[in-house]
Design an enzyme around this catalytic site. Structure first.
Site, short mmCIF file in Angstrom:
data_model
loop_
_atom_site.label_atom_id
_atom_site.label_comp_id
_atom_site.label_asym_id
_atom_site.label_seq_id
_atom_site.Cartn_x
_atom_site.Cartn_y
_atom_site.Cartn_z
N GLY A 1 0.77 -1.18 -0.09
CA GLY A 1 -0.10 -0.05 0.22
C GLY A 1 0.84 1.15 0.06
O GLY A 1 0.55 2.26 -0.82
N TYR B 1 -4.77 -19.48 2.70
CA TYR B 1 -4.62 -17.99 2.05
C TYR B 1 -4.56 -18.21 0.66
O TYR B 1 -5.27 -17.48 -0.04
CB TYR B 1 -3.29 -17.63 2.46
N ARG C 1 13.06 -19.34 -7.22
CA ARG C 1 11.92 -18.50 -7.12
C ARG C 1 11.97 -17.41 -8.02
O ARG C 1 13.17 -17.15 -8.62
CB ARG C 1 11.73 -17.90 -5.65
#
Length: 324
Positions: A14, A135, A208
Site C-alpha cells: 500500500g 490463504y 523462485r
C-alpha cells in the site's frame, strides 16, 4: 478526477502504491486503518463505501503471516480473506463503484501446476501448496468472484496475480517476514557478531521469482485505466536459485563469510516461475527492476531504519524455517 479507495493502504504494498498514485494528477486516493473499518463486517463496510462513494477500489487488505502462521491457521486465513473479499465486492456493487482491482497472489497456484505457472492451466488443476492452503484458496476465489460479479452485475474488476514481493518497507519481523528480508537480517546479525559462517535450509537449488514492490505498484495503478477481464501474472521474469539469492544478498549486505546449506532440511517447491506471456501482451513496454538493484534498495532501507538502531531488537530464531 477519479475518487479511489485503497484497502490495506497502510501496508507494505500500500505504501508503494500510494506513492505511485501521488504522481497521478487525475486520482484522489483515500485510505483507512483497520481500526476505522473492519472489512470483515458487512454492515460497516457497506456504510463506509456509501459514505465515501468511490469511483474505483483497489483491494490490497489481507490476513497473512509467516509460514508458521499460515500453516497453523488455514481456517482463519480462508475465512477472513474471503469475508473481506465478498464484503468489498458487495459494497462496490451496491454503492455504484465502477472499477475494482483485486490483488491476487502466486499462492493461488496449484501445488502440482506445470512450471512456468500459466493462468490457463495452473490455477485450478489442484489444491494450493499445503503451507498456504487457506490463504491460497482465498486468493484463488478472487479470480472466480471477479468473473462472476462481472458477468452478473457488470462490475469491471481485474485480478493481477503477483509474484513474491520484496523491497523497501518490507517486514523484517521473524514471525512474518519472507526470504529476502530474513536473509538481510541474518547477514546483518552475522556481521555484527563476527560470525564467519551461516547455515540455510535445503540444497540451495530451489528457485523462485521475485517482484519489486514498486513494480507491482506501477502495474496496479495502470489497471485503473484499463479493462482487463482475464487474470494475469505479474512478475520480473527473473528466476533465481536460493543459493544465487543468498550470494546476492550477502554481497549487498557486505557479508563475506561462508554460506553452507543443510541438505537434511527441505527445499520446499523445487521451482516457482510465472508465465508472463499474457502480461507482456497487456503491458508490452513494462521494464521490471532488476533483482540486483531491488536488493540494493532493500538493504539500504534496512540499514537506514533498523540496523543503526541496534540489532538486539532484531534477533532471528536459530533456523530459517520462515524462509520458504
Amino acid at each position: 478526477m477519479m475518487k479511489l479507495l485503497v484497502t490495506g493502504g497502510h501496508g507494505f504494498l500500500g505504501g508503494h502504491l500510494l506513492a505511485q498514485l501521488g504522481r497521478m494528477d487525475d486520482v484522489e486516493a483515500g485510505v483507512f486503518s483497520s481500526v476505522e473499518l473492519d472489512l470483515r463486517d458487512p454492515s460497516a463496510t457497506q456504510d463506509y463505501f456509501f459514505d465515501y462513494k468511490p469511483d474505483a477500489v483497489i483491494h490490497l487488505a489481507a490476513r497473512v503471516g509467516g509460514i508458521e502462521f499460515n500453516k497453523t491457521r488455514h481456517a482463519e486465513q480462508l475465512r477472513d480473506n474471503t469475508l473481506m473479499l465478498f464484503n468489498v465486492l458487495e459494497a462496490c456493487r451496491s454503492s455504484g463503484c465502477g472499477k475494482l482491482v483485486l490483488c491476487g497472489s502466486v499462492c493461488a497456484y496449484a501445488s502440482n501446476a506445470p512450471v512456468p505457472f500459466s493462468e490457463d492451466t495452473g490455477l485450478f488443476c489442484g489444491p494450493p501448496e499445503e503451507t498456504v492452503l487457506g490463504y491460497g484458496s482465498a486468493k484463488r476465489m478472487f479470480i472466480t468472484a471477479a468473473q462472476a460479479y462481472r458477468k452478473q452485475y457488470g462490475l469491471k474488476s481485474c485480478v493481477p496475480v503477483l509474484a513474491n514481493l520484496y523491497g523497501p518497507g518490507d517486514s523484517f519481523d521473524p514471525s512474518s517476514c519472507h526470504v529476502i528480508p530474513a536473509m538481510i537480517r541474518r547477514f546483518s546479525e552475522a556481521l555484527a557478531e563476527g560470525r564467519d559462517e551461516l547455515v540455510f535450509w535445503g540444497t540451495g537449488r530451489a528457485s523462485r521469482e521475485f517482484l519489486y514492490s514498486g513494480d507491482a505498484a506501477r502495474v496496479i495503478a495502470e489497471c485503473l485505466a484499463r479493462d482487463i477481464e482475464l487474470p494475469f501474472n505479474v512478475g520480473s521474469g527473473e528466476e533465481v536459485t536460493m543459493s544465487e539469492l543468498a550470494g546476492a544478498v550477502a554481497r549487498e549486505a557486505g557479508y563475506s563469510g561462508r554460506i553452507r546449506w543443510d541438505v537434511s532440511k527441505p527445499d520446499g517447491h523445487p521451482r516457482r516461475k510465472l508465465d508472463l506471456t499474457r502480461f507482456s501482451t497487456i503491458f508490452p513496454e513494462f521494464t521490471p527492476t532488476p533483482l540486483q538493484i531491488g536488493l540494493k534498495l532493500t538493504v539500504e532501507f534496512f540499514i537506514k531504519h533498523f540496523h543503526k538502531k541496534g540489532l538486539k531488537e532484531l534477533r532471528l530464531p536459530a533456523n530459517n524455517a520462515n524462509l520458504r
